[in-house]
Scaffold this motif. Structure first.
Motif, short mmCIF file in Angstrom:
data_model
loop_
_atom_site.label_atom_id
_atom_site.label_comp_id
_atom_site.label_asym_id
_atom_site.label_seq_id
_atom_site.Cartn_x
_atom_site.Cartn_y
_atom_site.Cartn_z
N TRP A 246 0.85 -1.19 0.00
CA TRP A 246 0.00 0.00 0.00
C TRP A 246 0.89 1.23 0.00
O TRP A 246 1.86 1.29 0.74
N ARG B 63 1.23 5.63 -0.27
CA ARG B 63 0.64 6.97 -0.22
C ARG B 63 0.96 7.70 -1.52
O ARG B 63 1.98 8.36 -1.67
N ILE C 113 8.84 3.62 5.13
CA ILE C 113 8.14 2.34 5.04
C ILE C 113 8.02 1.74 6.44
O ILE C 113 8.85 2.00 7.31
N ALA C 114 6.96 0.98 6.64
CA ALA C 114 6.82 0.27 7.90
C ALA C 114 7.18 -1.19 7.67
O ALA C 114 6.52 -1.86 6.90
N GLN D 27 2.34 -1.81 12.54
CA GLN D 27 2.71 -1.21 11.26
C GLN D 27 1.46 -0.71 10.53
O GLN D 27 1.49 0.32 9.87
N TYR E 169 0.43 3.23 9.43
CA TYR E 169 -0.05 3.69 8.13
C TYR E 169 -1.38 4.43 8.27
O TYR E 169 -1.59 5.49 7.69
N VAL F 215 3.60 6.62 7.86
CA VAL F 215 4.53 5.97 6.93
C VAL F 215 3.96 6.07 5.51
O VAL F 215 2.76 6.14 5.31
N MET G 58 4.65 3.78 3.06
CA MET G 58 4.39 2.47 2.46
C MET G 58 4.20 1.45 3.56
O MET G 58 4.85 1.52 4.60
N VAL G 59 3.31 0.52 3.29
CA VAL G 59 3.14 -0.58 4.23
C VAL G 59 2.67 -1.80 3.47
O VAL G 59 1.98 -1.69 2.46
N SER H 2 -4.40 6.57 -1.30
CA SER H 2 -3.66 5.32 -1.25
C SER H 2 -3.71 4.60 -2.58
O SER H 2 -4.73 4.60 -3.26
#
Lengths: 465, 297, 316
Positions: A161, A163, A196-197, A261, A265, A270, A272-273, A294
């Motif tokens: 996912w 942003r 990123i997470a 995480q 998000y 963050v 990206m996850v 997203s």
């Protein structure tokens, strides 16, 4: 006198509270009939049904479906039990070992072989055949010893996912390869924002996510004959990439699992996850603005196209009192319109294993489906590229992904947590060991675990492949 | 605390500013400050649980979280009651906690009385042996207990769980109440027996009231531990209609994530609330200082 | 004629006695046995017997799926003592137990004395300070983790705003601070238990003793030292004993706070037992670890019993 009335009042309140509570309970449909399943009583046939799926929407629909079934079959009562995942395995096992009636329950792939061998699981080929074996998506059915012990009801595809708004602001396009991801996390980690997470706790999320790095870069844990191949250079490439990206994850992510995480998000911390379809549904519910910002891409960690897929399956305890009835109910629940309704409680997260139902699921109209049709289609499209560390031994051959449908028999020894892989990742990200040293140690531990298992099971023959 | 008390009493030279009255005021302000600190320290996380339970999930997941809910809602509670058999769990937990507490108080006070008044060597050994109950991690005990209950056909039954809870909570009650009975002079029941009461009547009418604070401590302990017990409940009961609160609420903590933070927090509040009420009910007796005065006579 | 002598002297039979009107009645000896019997049966069946079973299990290898047992003698213990994780966990358990117990007892004593003072609002305060004990560990652990999270939590945020730190700190993600915060959580949750126990005991303090002492010109400290403390002592010792056993065995607060991590940094013995029984699926090893814990605790309690006897003797 007046002094005494206080405790009396409070006690009365307490009683009233409990009384009200029990009154309301009576209105709940699932407990309308007499709840205690005694052996001699001529009441309905009770089928226990264990589920760990505690998402409010899922429970609501499941209860509706059960009420419907009970109306069609007045002699059957489905006793739904919410189980905490932490205690489930243990609870089921002890009850199974004693021969108690457990009915229908969700089963994890790592436990399937062992429990089937112990004789706890009812073979379910007839259920699958009645539904239509050929309708099932490839990789969803699973044979061991020539039997099918669990019927799938959904799979989740783990994707990335993103942003899109932040990417656009920074002049970045959505990443299609690892270098672009790296570029993005470097650019987007600013102040309270992180690129990123990645979960690095000693838990299953770390193992599962790292596995996608491993496969995509042409590595695997074992080959199809059960030898440890985690020591090959491809594996170290995956370790290095993981380590590199983890530098741009929030502080504290060294102990994170799935939950934290995702929270990061959802709170917009963050860019990206990794997660499956449920995240989309949840963003739309809790933060609709974020949903429009997203985007979804296939995880781009390496050249090979493969990601994590988690199948959910039901099994029936062999010691259950009403076997035929349990099978009949299960068959009803995981096919046709019922399966569609249950899986659509979390659209995109629960992808139906039946091709016919999957096609129907993409036609369903709902505010979420209309708005995010592109996500739902992407998830369905990516099902063939899913893999699971505990389901497919030797699934990456010569750097290419090939589904093997072989459970590594020592899966539970190697992939339970805190385990070998997650500990390695945490050691690296906490800085207590260099990536190389931690990785080599992990390889050693894996080899020890596997050879120990083989020593204890001298009869085991490596499969032909 | 004790140091403050000590400082206050040290004879001070009669200096100009530190009059006894001022000193007393300073001492009291310090006490109030400490009281406030203790209360804040205890209440803050619960306050946080409550606040989160009346926030819609959209606020919990906002980038800048606010302490106070912008749009307080009871939706989480409504959801909680709609999707779960919460009320049924509540009833089961209440039945279990109340019966266990009554059983423990009754059996422990009788047992502790026997232990404090009759010097059999067996009692001494038994008393110490009971502590074994708390020495081994419950995870190891689950299997043997399951098989005992299975043999007497009491798995998946509240009665079976009641027996387990009573058996494992009793040692605490025995120890605590024995220490209370030990402090009660023998002359009290002798006097009653001279007046024609039987031994058991003397115990019930004269000795028990003296130990009310001990009984209350035992009750609070038994009730809250039973209320929170999760491991045995989740393994020994396997009908949906027989779940208890804590086992039910734990099912909201999925491995993956918390599907709704607000619902989980609402469940937390609802689990704690009956205990708070129960304590409020008992606390009146504790404050009234039952039995405290009568020792003087 | 005292109650005690009556039992032994006039007993024609040990258990039954004929009254003057010819009817039988039970002796005090019988009464004592009858009074304690239900407790003995229940504790025997559900507390002592399972422990013995657990002890026995430590000499077997147990199949995780079928629970079938093979006798292996002392091999579980040999494996356990050769494992550095066991010794590290033992060390952490001792640190955790000692730290939580010391603070619980001293702070608990302080708070209960504070709540015993004639202060306005103390009834309300008595109720409120108990809250931590009333909330389930599951809910508390989730909440604390959330409050402490460096990215999402309110604690770091506030500290940042007040300028106490210049960047967020991941308290539960470092091996050095994780155990400390777990300890703080344990203290927070269980201090109220000590308060309940001591406050209840303070309720039955013979008031005239205190008053008389004060009239005699004793200082507050002297009253506390020579009247209040000895009165509290038996309960303090029992509380200490039980809390030591319970903290040593505490699972929920430790596990749910940090799940034994990072890098086993909060793995105490009960967490290790869970790991061995559930994840590593070595039930025999888990039983062996538990048996070692029982032995350690029995040794500790023996020490407490000496104290307890002295405290009771002092009181009389």
């Amino acid at each position: 006198m007046s002094r005494r009335s206080h405790p009396a009042t409070i006690f009365t309140l307490l009683l009233a509270f409990i009384f009200l509570a029990s009154c309301r309970a009576v209105q709940t449909p699932s407990v309308e009939s007499t709840p205690s399943p005694t052996i001699s009583a001529p009441g309905p046939k009770v089928i226990p049904f264990f589920t760990t799926e505690s998402d409010p929407n899922q429970i609501t629909i499941l209860r509706e479906l059960i009420t419907e079934y009970q109306r069609l079959h007045p002699d059957i009562e489905i006793d739904i039990v919410l189980a905490s995942p932490a205690s489930r395995g243990r609870r089921l096992l002890i009850a199974l070992a004693s021969g108690a009636d457990l009915g229908i329950f969700e089963i994890e792939p790592t436990l399937m072989t062992e429990w089937a061998e112990a004789g706890y699981l009812l073979p379910l080929e007839d259920v699958v055949d009645a539904i239509g074996a050929e309708d099932y998506v490839e990789g969803s059915l699973f044979e061991s010893d020539g039997h099918i012990f669990a019927v799938p009801y959904a799979t989740s595809v783990y994707s990335l996912w993103i942003r899109s708004d932040l990417f656009a602001q920074a002049g970045l396009s959505l990443p299609t390869n690892y270098d672009e991801v790296l570029q993005a996390v470097k650019t987007l980690t600013r102040g309270e924002m992180y690129g990123i997470a990645l979960p690095n706790g000693q838990n299953i999320a770390s193992i599962n996510y790292f596995s996608t790095f491993l496969w995509q870069n042409g590595g695997d844990y074992f080959d199809c004959r059960g030898n440890v191949v985690f020591g090959e250079p491809a594996a170290f490439t995956a370790v290095q990439k993981w380590t590199e990206l983890s530098q741009y994850a929030p502080p504290g992510s060294t102990t994170w699992g799935y939950r934290e995480q995702i929270d990061a998000y959802l709170r917009g911390r963050v860019a990206m996850v990794m997660y499956a379809g449920r995240l989309g549904v949840n963003i739309a519910n809790t933060n609709p603005e974020l949903a429009d910002k997203s985007a979804l891409v296939f995880p781009p960690w390496g050249p090979e196209k493969v990601t994590l897929g988690v199948w959910s399956r039901f099994a029936i305890a062999s010691g259950t009192r009403h076997q035929a009835e349990a099978k009949a109910f299960l068959q009803w629940l995981v096919s046709g319109d019922r399966l569609l309704r249950y899986d659509m409680t979390v659209p995109g997260h629960m992808i139906p294993p039946l091709q016919s139902v999957q096609a129907m699921s993409l036609e369903i109209e709902s505010p979420y489906a209309n708005r995010h049709q592109v996500w739902l289609e992407a998830f369905s499209r990516w099902v063939p590229y899913t893999n699971h560390p505990a389901m497919n031994m030797g699934s990456v051959r010569d750097g290419r992904f090939v589904r093997s449908d072989m459970i590594p028999p020592w899966a539970d020894e190697v992939f339970s947590t805190p385990g070998i892989v997650d500990t390695m990742l945490q050691e690296i990200t906490l800085g207590s060991r260099s990536p190389e040293a931690a990785w080599q140690d992990a390889v050693r531990k894996m080899e020890t675990a596997v050879s120990e298992w083989k020593r204890q099971h001298p009869d085991w023959q490596p499969p032909d492949c | 605390m004790t140091q403050i008390a000590a400082r206050r009493e040290r004879p001070l030279p009669p200096s100009g500013i530190l009059t006894p009255r001022l000193l007393k005021r300073v001492r009291r302000s310090i006490l109030y400050a400490l009281l406030l600190l203790a209360v804040f320290w205890s209440v803050f996380p619960l306050f946080w649980v409550f606040i989160s339970s009346i926030k819609p999930d959209t606020e919990t997941y906002a980038f800048e979280q606010t302490v106070w809910p912008q749009n307080p809602t009871i939706a989480n509670y409504v959801t909680l009651f709609r999707i779960t058999d919460f009320t049924l769990w509540l009833r089961n937990s209440a039945i279990l906690a109340v019966t266990t507490t009554l059983a423990v108080v009754a059996l422990a006070s009788m047992g502790a009385y026997a232990m404090s008044r009759f010097k059999f060597r067996f009692f001494e050994y038994f008393g110490r042996l009971t502590l074994l109950a708390y020495m081994m991690p419950p995870i190891i005990l689950v299997v043997p207990i399951f098989f005992i209950l299975f043999k007497i056909k009491l798995t998946n039954s509240l009665l079976g769980l009641l027996l387990v809870y009573t058996g494992t909570r009793l040692p605490f009650g025995l120890w605590l109440l024995r220490s209370y009975f030990q402090g009660i002079p023998l002359e009290l029941e002798e006097a009653a027996m001279v007046d024609g009461a039987t031994r058991f009547q003397a115990f019930r009418k004269v000795i028990l009231p003296q130990a009310v604070p001990g009984i209350i401590s035992t009750s609070i302990f038994t009730f809250s531990v039973t209320w929170h017990e999760f491991l045995f409940a989740s393994i020994l009961l396997f009908s949906g209609s027989k779940q208890t609160l804590s086992a039910g609420v734990a099912s909201f903590l999925s491995e993956d994530w918390i599907y709704s933070w607000g619902v989980l927090m609402a469940a937390g509040v609802m689990v704690s609330l009956p205990l708070v009420l129960f304590y409020a009910f008992l606390q009146r007796y504790l404050i009234a200082g039952w039995g405290g005065g009568s020792l003087k006579g | 004629m005292t109650v005690m002598t009556k039992t032994t002297k006039t007993a024609a039979g040990k258990w039954l006695r004929r009254r003057e009107n010819g009817q039988f009645e039970i002796t005090d000896r019988t009464l004592a046995v009858l009074m304690i019997l239900p407790a003995v049966i229940l504790i025997g069946a559900f507390a002592i017997y399972p422990v013995l079973q657990g002890f026995a299990a430590s000499f077997f290898r147990i199949e995780s799926a079928t629970l079938a047992m093979t006798f292996t003698g002392l091999s579980n213990y040999k494996d356990l003592f050769g494992d550095s994780l066991f010794w590290e966990s033992l060390g952490r358990t001792l640190v955790w137990t000692a730290a939580t117990i010391l603070v619980q007892i001293s702070v608990g004593l302080g708070i209960s004395l504070l709540l015993h003072q004639e202060l306005r609002g103390r009834n309300l305060a008595r109720g409120l300070v108990l809250f931590p004990y009333l909330i389930p560990a599951v809910v508390i652990a989730v909440t604390w983790r959330f409050i402490l999270d460096p990215t999402l939590g309110v604690f770091n945020r506030t500290m940042l705003e007040w300028g106490l730190i210049d960047r967020p700190i991941a308290f539960l993600a470092s091996k050095s601070t994780a155990l400390l915060f777990v300890i703080i959580g344990g203290i927070w949750k269980y201090t109220p238990f000590v308060v309940i126990m001591l406050l209840a005991r303070l309720q039955v303090i013979p008031v005239d003793l205190e008053e008389a002492a004060q009239i005699d010109g004793a200082t507050r400290w002297q009253v506390f030292r020579h009247i209040t403390l000895p009165w509290l002592m038996p309960v303090i010792v029992i509380t200490l004993l039980l809390r030591t056993i319970w903290m040593f065995n505490e699972f929920d607060m430790v596990y749910l706070f940090a799940f034994g991590g990072p890098l086993f940094g909060t793995t105490t013995l009960p967490v290790l037992v869970r790991y061995l029984a559930f994840d590593a699926r070595q039930i025999g090893m888990a039983a062996a670890t538990s048996s070692v814990m029982v032995v350690i605790l029995m040794t500790m309690s023996w020490g407490y019993f000496q104290f307890y006897n002295r405290a009771e003797a002092n009181l009389n």
